[in-house]
Each structure stands twice: as C-alpha cells, then as structure tokens.
Design a protein around this motif. Structure first.
Motif, PDB file in Angstrom:
ATOM      1  N   THR A  79       0.836  -1.197   0.000  1.00 24.93           N
ATOM      2  CA  THR A  79       0.000   0.000   0.000  1.00 24.93           C
ATOM      3  C   THR A  79       0.876   1.255   0.000  1.00 24.93           C
ATOM      4  O   THR A  79       2.094   1.187   0.162  1.00 24.93           O
ATOM      5  N   ALA A  82       2.778   1.480   3.070  1.00 23.26           N
ATOM      6  CA  ALA A  82       3.946   0.595   3.073  1.00 23.26           C
ATOM      7  C   ALA A  82       5.123   1.279   2.395  1.00 23.26           C
ATOM      8  O   ALA A  82       6.262   1.203   2.882  1.00 23.26           O
ATOM      9  N   THR A 155      -2.552  -8.562   4.352  1.00 27.75           N
ATOM     10  CA  THR A 155      -3.704  -8.000   5.060  1.00 27.75           C
ATOM     11  C   THR A 155      -5.019  -8.254   4.334  1.00 27.75           C
ATOM     12  O   THR A 155      -6.073  -8.318   4.962  1.00 27.75           O
ATOM     13  N   ASP A 170       1.356  -5.098   3.990  1.00 27.00           N
ATOM     14  CA  ASP A 170       1.513  -3.853   4.756  1.00 27.00           C
ATOM     15  C   ASP A 170       2.927  -3.293   4.769  1.00 27.00           C
ATOM     16  O   ASP A 170       3.174  -2.241   5.374  1.00 27.00           O
ATOM     17  N   LYS A 171       3.868  -3.987   4.118  1.00 23.59           N
ATOM     18  CA  LYS A 171       5.234  -3.473   4.010  1.00 23.59           C
ATOM     19  C   LYS A 171       5.805  -3.856   2.651  1.00 23.59           C
ATOM     20  O   LYS A 171       5.374  -4.834   2.050  1.00 23.59           O
TER      21      LYS A 171
END
Length: 447
Positions: A79, A82, A155, A170-171
């Motif tokens: 994202t 991220a 996620t 998320d990363k």
C-alpha cells in the motif's frame, strides 16, 4: 425557383442523414472493438491505496508486463503507507532517491510467475520474477503463515484480476542476502546464532561475494550439541568458525548443477581448502550422512540448500568410511589396526586404492579378499600407500618418494597425469581432509 430550393433542401437532408448514420455506425464499431479489462494494473489504478505502486511500476516500465492479458501472475501489492514506511526506513525523501535498477528488482520481487490464491500458497519458498545472482536464477521469497520474509503481512487476500491475483501487504518486501534468509526463517535460528557468534554474519550478507551454503536446520544443531555434550554458548568463535566455513562453497551452485564428487569448501587445513563429498545416487547426500532437504533458496549473494545434519571436517579415515568405493580399503585398515594412525593430527598423504583396485589384486593373488591376507603383509602394503606431509598434486614431481613403510619408496612420474610405480594411475587428486590429503588410485602399491 421554388422547385430548385426544394431540391436543394432535400439533397441537404439526405447528406445529413447519411452523415448521422455513418457516425452512428462508427460509434457502434468503437463499442464492438472496445473491450473492458480488469487486469492487475487496472485494479491498482482503480484503488486509492496503490498510487505509489502505480507510480513506481510506470516509472520502470513494468505496466505492460503487469497488464498482459495472457499472463497469470501473483502480485503482493504494498500500500501507499507501506511505501511511505520504506522511504522512512531508507532515509529517502521520495522514490526519486531509489535507482531504476533497484526499484525494478524490488518490484519484481513482489511478483510470482503464476496465479496463486491464498489457499494455494502453502508455507515455504517461492521463486519471484526478480533476477538472482546467477543467470537463470530468480530470488526466493519465504512465506510463513501470513508473513513474507518475516517482514510483510498479507492484510487482504485474493483480489482477483483477469490476469492474476493480488494479495495486499503492509510493508514493501526487500530481497534478502544469505544471512537475511537465515534470519527470516526460524528453522535456522541456531545457525544464525552460531554465525553471529563466529562473526561471519556480515560476510554472508555481503553483495560483494557469491556463496553456496549448506544450511543445517535447528534439529541438526541440537543433535550436534547433544553428541558433543555442550551448548552453543560453550563453543567459542574459534571453534565455530571452521565448522561453519565447512558448509560454504565459493560461487553459486544451484541444485541443477550439483554433481557427485569432492568440492573445496571455505574451511582450510594446512592452507588448503577442505573437501566436501557429495553423492547423488539417492538424493543429494553430503559426506555420506547429511541429506539435502530443501534446495535452491536463492539470495542476493548466493544460494542456500537446507541440510539435516551439521557437517564436521573429516579426517582421512572418515572420508574412506563415507565413500562406498573405499569399503575394502576400510576393511584392510581396520584389520591392520591402522585406524588411529590414519586419524591422527597428520599431516599425511594417502594414495587410496578403490575397491576395483583391490579386487584386481585379489584375482592376481588368487585370494577371496582381505580376510585371506596376512596382517603383517597387509600392514606393509597399506603403509606403502602413505607419505608424510600434506602433498597435493601441484607439489608432486617426478621422483622417488619415501613412504611410511621404511622399506618402500614410490616412483612418481608426472607427465600430464600422475603415475606410480609405472602402471598405477592417480584417477582423482586432492581430496583434502583435516589431517591430510587423499589421492585416489586405480591399483594397489606392493612393497
């Protein structure tokens, strides 16, 4: 006059009608040719969460690849948050601070070359589309539960597209070195602790080197420590370093290039690289006992193969015991009670006859085997194969070489190859052990 005006109006009406009809036909054609798509790129562009990802993909020219309708891909999509966290981590102000080459590598590290939904993604290693340290090898990604490389978490799973599937993470995932892969997989926690204690972690993380590492899993270290009756804390860096270096080969050796034979490791004895024995008859087995369980974990600086037993540097007797081609030699050494002598500190040089060499001797002597030979004669024969010192092939020259049988010297001739006493040939040279070197020969030296 009125009639002429009427005809002009009619003609104008016909022309307008024809133009309108033509325009309508053109619109209909456009509607027929226009195909609505929902590729991975379309999904990313249509989401507010992936604007930085779209920017990055566009900048390095990966749009067409990710929009290919004939592709079948899996994309782990970071994202915007991220990417923002990554820039902070790298101390960068924007994507502009990251080179195109690095950005391409990182982006392709998030892509698998086949569509895999969440249920199809079991735990383990996956080959990404990011190029690895050797031609034909792509970098590996490790999945454990919802975690990727023990860094990014999935996620949202299974965002389906026409040409694959997106899993939101998320990363941003970064490609890992050999050390990084070991750290990311808890099955290697004992190995990591040993590597750190031996101060080899930076060496195995350097992109300036290319290594192949046979990596023992935790259970392998547990067994070693049990056998030694110690804990990892009891072992010094000086004790651990030669053990660990014996698990490392110079260069990148994927499973496809692994062959049977003896190969130099980074561990040394008498300033020579100690050999590792590899057999491929029943899977890949190291030194006759350690099995390769997982192959081809590709890191930025090499490749890892997981093994189920910690390798210890062998002595001359250990090498003979681990190779079925020396079973008769081992039987002879045991009968002559020379095991301890050949297992000492050395250095020794052994010209080791193969089973075929002994069988030819038995036929000449008209005996069935070692059991039929007198111990005194057998001891004399075996000592005729042993020379004092660690004499590698490059140090051999045409000369008469004294053996540990004080009444026997070997006539060595170096001429392209190496021959002994006229008709015995060295068929494999320089199997280095911790107490000396072995040269394999095709005949038995007689006093």
């Amino acid at each position: 006059m009125i009639m002429k005006k009427f005809l002009k109006i009619q003609m104008l009406a016909v022309l307008l009608a024809a133009f309108t009809l033509s325009a309508c036909d053109s619109d209909e054609d456009d509607k027929v040719d226009e195909v609505m798509t929902n590729t991975i790129v379309d999904v990313a562009v249509g989401s507010d969460d992936f604007s930085v990802l779209v920017e990055a993909v566009t900048r390095v020219g990966l749009v067409d690849a990710l929009a290919d309708p004939n592709a079948s891909l899996t994309v782990f999509a970071p994202t915007d948050a991220a990417f923002s966290a990554l820039l902070t981590e790298l101390g960068a102000s924007s994507l502009d601070d990251i080179s195109d080459e690095l950005l391409t590598s990182v982006l392709l590290y998030h892509v698998l070359g086949e569509q895999m939904t969440a249920t199809q993604l079991s735990d383990g290693y996956y080959s990404t589309l990011s190029a690895g340290p050797a031609e034909g090898l792509n970098l590996s990604l490790y999945k454990n539960g919802l975690m990727l490389n023990d860094r990014a978490e999935i996620t949202t799973a299974n965002v389906m597209a026409d040409n694959g599937v997106i899993h939101v993470i998320d990363k941003v995932i970064l490609p890992l070195s050999i050390t990084g892969h070991a750290v990311a997989n808890s099955s290697f926690s004992s190995l990591v602790a040993a590597v750190v204690k031996a101060e080899l972690d930076e060496t195995l993380a350097s992109d300036d080197v290319r290594f192949t590492v046979f990596a023992p899993v935790n259970s392998a270290f547990d067994q070693l420590l049990t056998d030694l009756g110690v804990t990892l804390d009891d072992l010094t860096a000086e004790a651990l370093s030669p053990i660990l270096l014996y698990h490392v080969l110079d260069g990148v050796n994927p499973s496809s290039s692994v062959t049977a034979g003896y190969f130099p490791t980074l561990a040394t004895a008498f300033e020579k690289n100690v050999s590792l024995g590899i057999s491929t008859d029943d899977g890949v087995v190291l030194n006759g006992s350690s099995n390769v369980a997982v192959v081809d974990v590709v890191a930025t600086n090499g490749v890892i193969h997981a093994i189920d037993e910690v390798l210890l540097q062998p002595n001359i007797v250990d090498v003979a015991l681990s190779n079925p081609a020396f079973s008769i030699l081992v039987e002879a050494v045991v009968k002559a009670e020379l095991v301890d002598a050949l297992s000492g500190d050395g250095p020794l040089t052994v010209f080791a006859p193969t089973n075929a060499a002994f069988e030819a001797l038995f036929e000449t002597l008209e005996v069935d085997g070692i059991a039929d030979l007198d111990v005194t004669l057998l001891t004399s024969v075996l000592l005729s194969h042993v020379v004092s010192g660690n004499v590698v092939s490059g140090d051999l020259s045409s000369s008469s070489v004294p053996t540990l049988n004080t009444e026997k010297s070997i006539d060595v001739v170096v001429n392209g190859g190496v021959s002994l006493d006229g008709d015995i040939n060295v068929v494999l040279a320089d199997v280095q052990t911790k107490n000396g070197v072995i040269h394999v020969i095709d005949g038995v030296i007689l006093p």
